[in-house]
Motif scaffolding. Structure first.
Motif, short mmCIF file in Angstrom:
data_model
loop_
_atom_site.label_atom_id
_atom_site.label_comp_id
_atom_site.label_asym_id
_atom_site.label_seq_id
_atom_site.Cartn_x
_atom_site.Cartn_y
_atom_site.Cartn_z
N LEU A 41 -11.73 0.22 1.47
CA LEU A 41 -10.93 0.87 2.50
C LEU A 41 -11.14 0.28 3.89
CD1 LEU A 41 -11.83 4.46 1.29
CD2 LEU A 41 -9.60 3.37 0.99
N SER A 42 -12.10 -0.63 4.03
CA SER A 42 -12.46 -1.12 5.35
C SER A 42 -11.48 -2.19 5.83
CB SER A 42 -13.88 -1.70 5.33
OG SER A 42 -13.96 -2.81 4.45
N GLY A 43 -11.31 -2.27 7.14
CA GLY A 43 -10.44 -3.27 7.72
C GLY A 43 -9.01 -2.80 7.85
N ASN A 44 -8.22 -3.56 8.58
CA ASN A 44 -6.81 -3.24 8.79
C ASN A 44 -6.00 -4.55 8.79
OD1 ASN A 44 -4.44 -1.91 9.36
ND2 ASN A 44 -4.81 -1.83 11.57
N PRO A 45 -5.33 -4.86 7.68
CA PRO A 45 -5.20 -4.04 6.48
C PRO A 45 -6.47 -4.09 5.63
CG PRO A 45 -4.07 -6.12 6.16
CD PRO A 45 -4.52 -6.10 7.60
N SER A 46 -6.63 -3.07 4.83
CA SER A 46 -7.80 -3.00 3.95
C SER A 46 -7.58 -3.85 2.70
CB SER A 46 -8.03 -1.55 3.53
OG SER A 46 -6.99 -1.11 2.65
N PRO A 47 -8.66 -4.18 1.98
CA PRO A 47 -8.49 -4.89 0.70
C PRO A 47 -7.57 -4.14 -0.27
CG PRO A 47 -10.78 -4.98 1.38
CD PRO A 47 -10.10 -4.03 2.32
N LEU A 48 -7.64 -2.81 -0.25
CA LEU A 48 -6.77 -2.04 -1.13
C LEU A 48 -5.30 -2.25 -0.76
CD1 LEU A 48 -7.01 0.04 -3.49
CD2 LEU A 48 -6.77 1.84 -1.77
N GLU A 49 -5.01 -2.26 0.53
CA GLU A 49 -3.65 -2.51 0.99
C GLU A 49 -3.21 -3.93 0.66
OE1 GLU A 49 -3.16 0.31 4.91
OE2 GLU A 49 -4.62 -1.33 5.00
N ASN A 50 -4.12 -4.88 0.84
CA ASN A 50 -3.77 -6.28 0.53
C ASN A 50 -3.43 -6.47 -0.94
OD1 ASN A 50 -4.06 -7.21 3.17
ND2 ASN A 50 -6.24 -7.70 2.90
N GLU A 51 -4.25 -5.88 -1.80
CA GLU A 51 -4.01 -6.02 -3.23
C GLU A 51 -2.70 -5.36 -3.63
OE1 GLU A 51 -4.58 -6.82 -7.38
OE2 GLU A 51 -5.17 -7.78 -5.50
N PHE A 52 -2.44 -4.19 -3.09
CA PHE A 52 -1.17 -3.52 -3.40
C PHE A 52 0.02 -4.37 -2.94
CE2 PHE A 52 2.37 -0.90 -1.86
CZ PHE A 52 2.77 -0.33 -3.05
N GLY A 53 -0.05 -4.87 -1.72
CA GLY A 53 1.05 -5.66 -1.20
C GLY A 53 1.27 -6.96 -1.96
N ALA A 54 0.19 -7.50 -2.53
CA ALA A 54 0.29 -8.79 -3.22
C ALA A 54 0.97 -8.67 -4.57
CB ALA A 54 -1.09 -9.41 -3.38
N VAL A 55 0.73 -7.57 -5.30
CA VAL A 55 1.22 -7.50 -6.68
C VAL A 55 2.07 -6.27 -6.98
CG1 VAL A 55 -0.68 -8.91 -7.52
CG2 VAL A 55 -0.92 -6.42 -7.55
N LEU A 56 2.11 -5.28 -6.10
CA LEU A 56 2.91 -4.07 -6.30
C LEU A 56 2.68 -3.45 -7.67
CD1 LEU A 56 6.26 -5.32 -4.69
CD2 LEU A 56 4.52 -3.85 -3.64
N PRO A 57 1.44 -3.08 -7.97
CA PRO A 57 1.12 -2.60 -9.32
C PRO A 57 1.58 -1.17 -9.54
CG PRO A 57 -0.79 -2.37 -7.91
CD PRO A 57 0.28 -3.04 -7.07
N ARG A 58 1.89 -0.85 -10.77
CA ARG A 58 2.16 0.53 -11.14
C ARG A 58 0.86 1.31 -11.37
NH1 ARG A 58 5.24 3.81 -9.78
NH2 ARG A 58 7.17 2.96 -10.66
N TYR A 59 -0.19 0.61 -11.79
CA TYR A 59 -1.45 1.26 -12.10
C TYR A 59 -2.58 0.54 -11.36
CZ TYR A 59 1.52 2.49 -16.09
OH TYR A 59 2.57 2.90 -16.87
N ALA A 60 -3.70 1.24 -11.18
CA ALA A 60 -4.91 0.62 -10.65
C ALA A 60 -6.11 1.15 -11.41
CB ALA A 60 -5.07 0.89 -9.16
N VAL A 61 -6.89 0.25 -11.97
CA VAL A 61 -8.13 0.60 -12.67
C VAL A 61 -9.26 0.56 -11.65
CG1 VAL A 61 -9.70 -0.06 -14.52
CG2 VAL A 61 -7.22 -0.34 -14.82
#
Length: 375
Positions: free
Chosen positions: A195-215
């Motif tokens: 969750l750290s940073g702006n954008p966060s790693p979670l945001e970066n990963e979502f934006g990169a692949v647009l996943p339906r699920y996250a493990v």
């Protein structure tokens, strides 16, 4: 009430449900820092140390809240809430209880409907893509990456073939989701790091692949800080951000801490918190710990921090035969693929595997009085 305000109750209730009066962790327990290192790679047991506690112990802040980014403002995430202020996934009804004696959390028609409601919030989401979120036991290539190749033996679990093929055909940027190197999985991470940073790693990963699920699996490193409330807050932030984006989180328990008997005492508490977050959001929870405890050596490698892998002429993490399932990563691959299969079937509106009359709802009023009764 905003779910952030409920987090101390959820976290404490999770702790208390995981231990009796004589087992509750003392607040003055000191943390260890750990110093083992290695390389996260194909051998499984030699994956790099994800349990150096310094990163988790030195965290001083958490995410500013779910839905804080533009990606998180796409709309309703559950039948009972909107945007970043979800008040629970079942509206006025109390959530369905997630018992501690099953590997896969309940998936009733009501929970399946909740997952479909979460999915409606997504925009340009790829149905056949998931993201991996976690620490070194997620980075390790014995987790899931082998499903992208041909060295796979489902054993008796051939019912998972359609889901395996479905995701294997998915495009997570330049790879399949199985062998993608996630921007939100790093050696040594605790939950706050996602969750750290702006954008966060979670945001970066979502934006990169647009996943339906996250493990999602955190906790091994978080234990070092001995701060369950912060851990619970971070896990709920992760879950809420994902659901706000239309991503279905599959939250997982953690492996035993065979390297440190004192740290291992905290595993049930942290697992209970993760289960409580999943229960509050009514999204899937996988009790990996429950499965690993039944294996020789708890399915752990020589360092006691990372799971081991079946080997026959090389690492065979995707061998799901009885021989393969005596090992940690093989077991995690099975239970996680099963959870993805169950969630995918829910979105396809296939019959839910658990009837409503086979489950119970959590009890209480959602106030401090409930917690006081447990003390």
């Amino acid at each position: 009430m905003n779910s952030r305000h409920l987090l101390p109750l959820v976290s404490l209730a999770g702790l208390l449900s995981a231990c009796g009066p004589d087992e509750r962790p003392a607040s003055g327990t000191s943390s260890t820092t750990g110093s083992a290192s290695g390389t996260a790679g194909a051998s499984g047991s030699s994956g790099s140390n994800g349990s150096n506690g310094s990163s988790g112990a030195t965290a001083t802040s958490t995410s500013t809240g779910s839905g804080s980014s533009g990606a998180g403002s796409t709309g309703a995430t559950s039948t009972g809430g909107t945007g970043g202020t979800s008040t629970g996934s079942t509206g006025s009804a109390l959530p369905i209880n997630y018992p501690a004696d099953v590997t896969q959390s309940p998936l009733t028609p009501e929970i399946a409907a909740n997952l479909r409601q979460i999915a409606q919030a997504g925009f340009r989401i790829k149905e056949d893509v998931f993201s991996k979120v976690g620490d070194s036991n997620t980075v390790n290539t014995n987790f899931f990456a082998c499903f992208a190749g041909n060295n796979v033996d489902l054993g008796s679990h051939t019912d998972l073939q359609s889901t395996l093929s479905f995701f294997k055909a998915g495009h997570a940027d330049t790879t399949t989701p199985f062998d993608r190197v996630s921007e939100c999985a790093t050696v040594g991470w605790s939950a706050w790091a996602a969750l750290s940073g702006n954008p966060s790693p979670l945001e970066n990963e979502f934006g990169a692949v647009l996943p339906r699920y996250a493990v999602v699996m955190f906790g091994t490193n978080d234990i070092q800080a001995r701060d369950p409330i912060r851990f619970g807050t971070n896990m709920l932030d992760i879950a809420e951000q994902l659901t706000n984006w239309g991503v279905i989180p599959i939250l997982s328990g953690i492996p035993p801490r065979e390297d440190d008997a004192q740290a291992d005492l905290w595993v049930p508490r942290y697992d209970a918190i993760t289960r409580a977050v999943a229960q509050w959001k009514q999204v899937p929870f996988v009790d990996l710990t429950r499965e690993l405890r039944q294996l020789p050596g708890s399915g752990m490698g020589p360092d006691g921090l990372h799971m081991n892998t079946y080997s026959s002429g090389g690492a065979r993490g995707c061998n799901l035969t009885p021989a393969g399932l005596q090992y940690g990563f093989n077991t995690r691959n099975l239970v996680t693929l099963t959870a993805l299969d169950r969630a995918r079937n829910a979105l396809l509106s296939l019959p839910a595997p658990d009837p409503t009359n086979a489950v119970t709802r959590i009890a209480g009023t959602g106030t401090l009085a409930d917690v006081a009764l447990r003390l």
